[in-house]
Design an enzyme around this catalytic site. Structure first.
Site, short mmCIF file in Angstrom:
data_model
loop_
_atom_site.label_atom_id
_atom_site.label_comp_id
_atom_site.label_asym_id
_atom_site.label_seq_id
_atom_site.Cartn_x
_atom_site.Cartn_y
_atom_site.Cartn_z
N LYS A 52 1.03 -0.80 -0.23
CA LYS A 52 -0.17 -0.26 0.06
C LYS A 52 0.99 1.54 -0.08
CE LYS A 52 -3.85 -2.26 1.75
NZ LYS A 52 -3.77 -2.96 3.16
N GLN A 96 -5.03 -1.83 9.19
CA GLN A 96 -5.38 -2.76 8.74
C GLN A 96 -5.52 -4.21 9.83
OE1 GLN A 96 -3.56 -3.42 5.44
NE2 GLN A 96 -4.42 -5.64 5.94
N ASP A 119 -10.94 2.56 3.43
CA ASP A 119 -11.16 1.09 2.88
C ASP A 119 -12.88 0.54 2.98
OD1 ASP A 119 -9.28 -0.89 2.83
OD2 ASP A 119 -8.97 -0.71 5.02
#
Ligand code: NAP
Length: 279
Positions: A52, A96, A119
């Site tokens: 990422k 995460q 997200d």
């Protein structure tokens, strides 16, 4: 033999467009920043976070990494999220997953400001996805829709079967296919006679998490097969949910693992981060 959908190529093209948008924002004096939080020492999470960060660098997004020890408490993590919610340099916040067992993931996700939830996991953004009015796109399913578009694969009127009903992949995938006028069915571990269902699919999406779960006899001749799975085989090699070698002979289009859905997921995260600024 199927056409192999090249996720890397689609991602490359999409990232070029994102890079141009970042440059345009910078010309207007706006910065684009993504905060990535990782808790503990999960090696798979470390790989994802590094990818990422690499993606950010590629398109000119500034990334801020917060690597916290396994012993971090839920309160400490939520306090960091609150701080980032109020940090103007940060347009997107990503925590995460999975988090260590002593931390309630939902509680942390709910703390992320919906305006920075790149997200698209916050209930408010999930609601937007349900009604088809997107602020942020759910990254993995949105990446799949981009790939279908790139290859001119029409969804409208097609029978779409999604195996898997997770909040991250299966459910939002079904919503995006429905928005494009697919006739959508979701299958899961309680589905009876799964093969009967998958054999009717023009577009089959596998998001199960089991190596070689989708076999040739489960796939209709000429179907489009999208493999979301990211598993390790007995030799530790990355592989998907689909028995690729055999299913490829029957499908019209198929995504490989690696090089299929994976590169697009990160690309859509970058897209969401840019959107956060453009909005
Ligand atoms: P998950 O939360 O574990 O969900 C798996 C789903 O598969 C569940 O809905 C489960 O049904 C269903 N399932 C399990 N066994 C089944 C069976 N025998 N028959 C039918 N359905 C069955 O996993 P996830 O987070 O959605 O991820 C799925 C896979 O995609 C994993 O390999 C993950 O690593 C990968 N992934 C890849 C990307 C990417 O960027 N490429 C992104 C996210 C995830 P129940 O609900 O009934 O238990």
């Amino acid at each position: 033999m199927a056409v192999i959908i090249d996720g890397k190529e689609v991602a490359r093209e999409k990232r070029e467009q994102i890079k141009a948008r970042v440059e345009e924002l910078k010309k207007q004096g706006k910065s684009v920043g993504l905060a990535v939080i990782i808790v503990g020492e999960n090696p798979a999470s470390r790989v994802y976070v590094n990818n990422k960060k690499k993606g950010c660098l590629e398109v000119g997004i500034e990334s801020f990494e917060y690597a916290l020890p396994e012993s971090t408490t839920e309160e400490e993590l939520k306090a960091l999220v609150e701080k980032l919610n109020n940090d103007d340099r940060v347009n997107g916040i990503l925590c995460q997953l999975p988090l260590p067992k002593h931390i309630n993931e939902d509680a942390v996700i709910n703390t992320i400001s919906p305006e920075k939830d790149v997200d698209a996991f916050h209930p408010q953004n999930v609601g937007h996805i349900m009604i088809g009015d997107y602020t942020f796109l759910p990254c993995t399913p949105a990446g799949i829709m981009e790939m279908l578009k790139f290859y001119n694969i029409s969804v409208s009127g097609k029978k779409c079967v999604v195996i898997g009903r997770s909040n991250i992949v299966g459910k939002p995938m079904a919503m995006l296919l429905l928005k494009e006028n697919g006739t959508v069915e979701i299958c899961h571990s309680r589905t009876e006679n799964l093969k009967n269902e998958t054999l009717s699919a023009d577009i089959l999406v596998a998001a199960v998490g089991k190596t070689k779960f989708v076999t040739e006899d489960m796939v209709k001749q000429g179907a489009v097969v999208i493999d979301v799975g990211m598993n390790r085989d007995e030799d530790g090699k990355l592989c998907g949910d689909v028995d690729f070698i055999n299913v490829e002979k029957k499908a019209s289009y198929i995504t490989p693992v690696p090089g299929g859905v994976g590169p697009m997921t990160i690309t859509m995260l970058l897209e969401n981060t840019v959107r956060a600024v453009e909005k």
